[in-house]
Design a protein around this motif. Structure first.
Motif, PDB file in Angstrom:
ATOM      1  N   THR A  11       0.845  -1.199   0.000  1.00 26.45           N
ATOM      2  CA  THR A  11       0.000   0.000   0.000  1.00 26.45           C
ATOM      3  C   THR A  11       0.884   1.255   0.000  1.00 26.45           C
ATOM      4  N   PRO A  12       0.421   2.349  -0.613  1.00 31.06           N
ATOM      5  CA  PRO A  12       1.254   3.566  -0.647  1.00 31.06           C
ATOM      6  C   PRO A  12       1.665   4.000   0.757  1.00 31.06           C
ATOM      7  N   LEU A  13       2.930   4.317   0.898  1.00 25.70           N
ATOM      8  CA  LEU A  13       3.455   4.686   2.205  1.00 25.70           C
ATOM      9  C   LEU A  13       4.511   5.768   2.030  1.00 25.70           C
ATOM     10  N   LEU A  14       4.521   6.689   2.978  1.00 28.93           N
ATOM     11  CA  LEU A  14       5.541   7.740   2.964  1.00 28.93           C
ATOM     12  C   LEU A  14       6.168   7.773   4.346  1.00 28.93           C
ATOM     13  N   THR A  15       7.486   7.656   4.409  1.00 26.39           N
ATOM     14  CA  THR A  15       8.121   7.633   5.724  1.00 26.39           C
ATOM     15  C   THR A  15       9.546   8.164   5.644  1.00 26.39           C
ATOM     16  N   GLY A  16      10.111   8.461   6.809  1.00 26.10           N
ATOM     17  CA  GLY A  16      11.499   8.922   6.860  1.00 26.10           C
ATOM     18  C   GLY A  16      12.445   7.736   6.934  1.00 26.10           C
ATOM     19  N   ILE A  17      13.723   7.981   6.693  1.00 24.16           N
ATOM     20  CA  ILE A  17      14.709   6.905   6.738  1.00 24.16           C
ATOM     21  C   ILE A  17      15.644   7.131   7.921  1.00 24.16           C
ATOM     22  N   ALA A  18      15.739   6.117   8.781  1.00 21.19           N
ATOM     23  CA  ALA A  18      16.748   6.133   9.842  1.00 21.19           C
ATOM     24  C   ALA A  18      17.976   5.415   9.297  1.00 21.19           C
ATOM     25  N   PRO A  19      19.167   5.704   9.825  1.00 22.50           N
ATOM     26  CA  PRO A  19      20.362   5.043   9.299  1.00 22.50           C
ATOM     27  C   PRO A  19      20.241   3.529   9.410  1.00 22.50           C
ATOM     28  N   GLY A  20      20.588   2.813   8.350  1.00 29.13           N
ATOM     29  CA  GLY A  20      20.515   1.362   8.416  1.00 29.13           C
ATOM     30  C   GLY A  20      20.722   0.712   7.063  1.00 29.13           C
ATOM     31  N   PRO A  21      20.764  -0.627   7.048  1.00 27.63           N
ATOM     32  CA  PRO A  21      20.969  -1.342   5.793  1.00 27.63           C
ATOM     33  C   PRO A  21      19.690  -1.426   4.956  1.00 27.63           C
ATOM     34  N   VAL A  22      19.862  -1.405   3.639  1.00 25.77           N
ATOM     35  CA  VAL A  22      18.758  -1.609   2.702  1.00 25.77           C
ATOM     36  C   VAL A  22      19.124  -2.820   1.846  1.00 25.77           C
ATOM     37  N   ARG A  23      18.293  -3.839   1.898  1.00 31.75           N
ATOM     38  CA  ARG A  23      18.595  -5.020   1.093  1.00 31.75           C
ATOM     39  C   ARG A  23      17.599  -5.095  -0.061  1.00 31.75           C
ATOM     40  N   LEU A  24      18.104  -5.172  -1.278  1.00 30.90           N
ATOM     41  CA  LEU A  24      17.244  -5.294  -2.448  1.00 30.90           C
ATOM     42  C   LEU A  24      17.250  -6.740  -2.905  1.00 30.90           C
ATOM     43  N   GLN A  25      16.058  -7.250  -3.186  1.00 26.16           N
ATOM     44  CA  GLN A  25      15.988  -8.599  -3.718  1.00 26.16           C
ATOM     45  C   GLN A  25      15.451  -8.518  -5.142  1.00 26.16           C
ATOM     46  N   PHE A  26      16.219  -9.048  -6.083  1.00 26.37           N
ATOM     47  CA  PHE A  26      15.811  -8.955  -7.488  1.00 26.37           C
ATOM     48  C   PHE A  26      14.988 -10.174  -7.890  1.00 26.37           C
ATOM     49  N   GLU A  27      14.373 -10.057  -9.071  1.00 29.23           N
ATOM     50  CA  GLU A  27      13.466 -11.122  -9.509  1.00 29.23           C
ATOM     51  C   GLU A  27      14.184 -12.447  -9.701  1.00 29.23           C
ATOM     52  N   ASP A  28      15.473 -12.386 -10.086  1.00 27.17           N
ATOM     53  CA  ASP A  28      16.196 -13.627 -10.342  1.00 27.17           C
ATOM     54  C   ASP A  28      16.795 -14.225  -9.063  1.00 27.17           C
ATOM     55  N   GLY A  29      16.366 -13.703  -7.909  1.00 24.59           N
ATOM     56  CA  GLY A  29      16.835 -14.280  -6.654  1.00 24.59           C
ATOM     57  C   GLY A  29      18.112 -13.651  -6.128  1.00 24.59           C
ATOM     58  N   GLU A  30      18.795 -12.879  -6.980  1.00 25.01           N
ATOM     59  CA  GLU A  30      19.995 -12.168  -6.534  1.00 25.01           C
ATOM     60  C   GLU A  30      19.598 -11.090  -5.536  1.00 25.01           C
ATOM     61  N   ASP A  31      20.525 -10.705  -4.676  1.00 26.16           N
ATOM     62  CA  ASP A  31      20.225  -9.532  -3.846  1.00 26.16           C
ATOM     63  C   ASP A  31      21.471  -8.682  -3.640  1.00 26.16           C
ATOM     64  N   ASP A  32      21.260  -7.497  -3.089  1.00 27.56           N
ATOM     65  CA  ASP A  32      22.322  -6.516  -2.981  1.00 27.56           C
ATOM     66  C   ASP A  32      22.059  -5.666  -1.732  1.00 27.56           C
ATOM     67  N   VAL A  33      23.128  -5.236  -1.069  1.00 24.67           N
ATOM     68  CA  VAL A  33      22.948  -4.490   0.182  1.00 24.67           C
ATOM     69  C   VAL A  33      23.552  -3.086   0.058  1.00 24.67           C
ATOM     70  N   PHE A  34      22.788  -2.113   0.528  1.00 27.37           N
ATOM     71  CA  PHE A  34      23.244  -0.721   0.562  1.00 27.37           C
ATOM     72  C   PHE A  34      23.112  -0.190   1.972  1.00 27.37           C
ATOM     73  N   PHE A  35      23.846   0.886   2.231  1.00 29.42           N
ATOM     74  CA  PHE A  35      23.654   1.619   3.471  1.00 29.42           C
ATOM     75  C   PHE A  35      22.960   2.935   3.125  1.00 29.42           C
ATOM     76  N   ALA A  36      21.902   3.277   3.852  1.00 29.22           N
ATOM     77  CA  ALA A  36      21.195   4.532   3.593  1.00 29.22           C
ATOM     78  C   ALA A  36      20.980   5.260   4.905  1.00 29.22           C
ATOM     79  N   SER A  37      21.013   6.587   4.845  1.00 28.64           N
ATOM     80  CA  SER A  37      20.836   7.379   6.056  1.00 28.64           C
ATOM     81  C   SER A  37      20.159   8.700   5.722  1.00 28.64           C
TER      82      SER A  37
END
Lengths: 111, 261
Positions: A11-37
């Protein structure tokens, strides 16, 4: 708010970001990790937009620097230096801790 | 050649900043299409009595008609507003705009100079905040930004775009009745997001204007070099003509003298 998992058609959501890891999961099962703050996160049913003030690929995090920043922040809080800015030290501590958490996430994924 | 490498750097900077500026514009477009229970001041359309313009120019000259074209567009727009009885507040970026309005006069509420070749967001925040606060307090009813759009190396066109109030846009999110979940608080989030949006658009405009400036300067300098080359050729021709005429005359005199003896 704590951790957030987003699946397609969220559902549509709007929120702030606290410092922490962001993990993306792609359709082919691969994933990737970022740091966002800082910044904002917007969710539409078909798209998620991360408007981070700081973003870093997890591989690019300097572990020693993160560790050093964390210890420095902890020392500042413990010692109450003369020109002490409590909220600033706390946010630095949160940021350094989040970087370490991101690295932990990255290692977990590699295993 | 210096201009060419500077131009490349400023263009890289413009392209790097673009994704964020575009994404946040998308998000803002979604937000403007939502039907929130809480409508922030930034989203409310009012009758327009006074508009604010953020005007982006360069600090330095020698870049062809870049600033002159932009200021001409602005003055035309301001005259139009005047005939409609709408007043104008100005927030200026760059020395050229400041110098122009110092001589022409105008209601300048903020001016930022010395943005430099690597603009920092921090230096721009003051001029943006003045306008955002003015909008929030109801002193201005619309906020536009005027800057040069980088079309390509040869073409830069002065462009107005409306920042506030937020305009609904076309797209998937239009027409349905929906609203976000806000975590934690709608007011705080919308306020923060819109401020960030305006800041990012101004930053993008400044970076883009920087790329325009370098491109325009390179073209202006190239034209100047070519003009100088033409002038040199012409002068060379005149000089040779005069030299030849002098020699011919001298020979004629010598021949005449010899014949007399």
């Amino acid at each position: 708010m704590g951790e957030l998992g987003i699946l397609p058609n969220h559902t549509p959501l709007l929120t702030g970001i606290a410092p922490g890891p962001v993990r993306l999961q792609f359709e082919d099962g691969e994933d990737d990790v970022f740091f966002a703050s800082g910044g904002f996160l917007e969710i539409q049913p078909g798209v998620v937009t991360v408007l981070a003030d700081t973003a870093l690929h997890a591989d690019d995090i300097d572990e020693a620097a993160a560790q050093g920043a964390k210890e420095q922040a902890q020392r500042d809080i413990a010692e109450h230096a003369a020109d002490f800015d409590y909220s600033r030290a706390m946010s630095q501590l949160a940021e350094a801790t989040a970087r370490e958490r991101t690295l932990a996430e990255l290692r977990k994924r590699r295993r | 050649m210096v201009a060419a490498s500077k131009m490349r750097r400023t263009q890289d900077r413009m392209n790097e900043a673009r994704p964020y500026a575009h994404r946040i514009r998308d998000v803002i477009a979604h937000l403007a299409n939502a039907n929130p229970e809480y409508k922030h001041v930034f989203m409310q359309t009012r009758a327009i009595k006074r508009v604010g313009y953020i005007v982006v120019t360069s600090d330095k000259g020698q870049c062809g008609g870049l600033n002159a074209n932009l200021l001409r567009t602005l003055v035309r727009q301001m005259q139009e507003q005047q005939t409609n009885g709408i007043e104008v507040d100005l927030s200026l970026v760059g020395k050229k705009a400041a110098a122009f309005f110092r001589s022409v006069g105008g209601n300048v509420v903020a001016a930022i100079n010395e943005v430099g070749e690597t603009p920092e967001l921090e230096t721009l925040l003051g001029g943006v905040k003045v306008m955002l606060d003015a909008f929030e307090e109801g002193q201005i009813d619309r906020l536009d930004i005027l800057s040069n759009e980088f079309v390509n190396t040869i073409t830069q066109s002065p462009t107005f775009s409306q920042l506030l109030p937020l305009e609904p846009s076309d797209g998937d999110s239009k027409g349905r009745t929906w609203d976000y979940l806000y975590e934690p608080d709608a007011r705080e989030l919308v306020e923060g997001l819109v401020r960030r949006y305006v800041e990012s658009q101004v930053y993008q405009a400044v970076v883009e204007n920087g790329a325009c400036e370098q491109a325009a300067r390179m073209i202006a300098m190239k034209n100047a070099t070519e003009n100088a080359a033409t002038v040199i050729d012409e002068l060379n021709l005149i000089y040779n003509n005069a030299r030849q005429a002098a020699i011919t005359q001298e020979i004629a005199e010598i021949v005449g003298g010899a014949a007399a003896v």
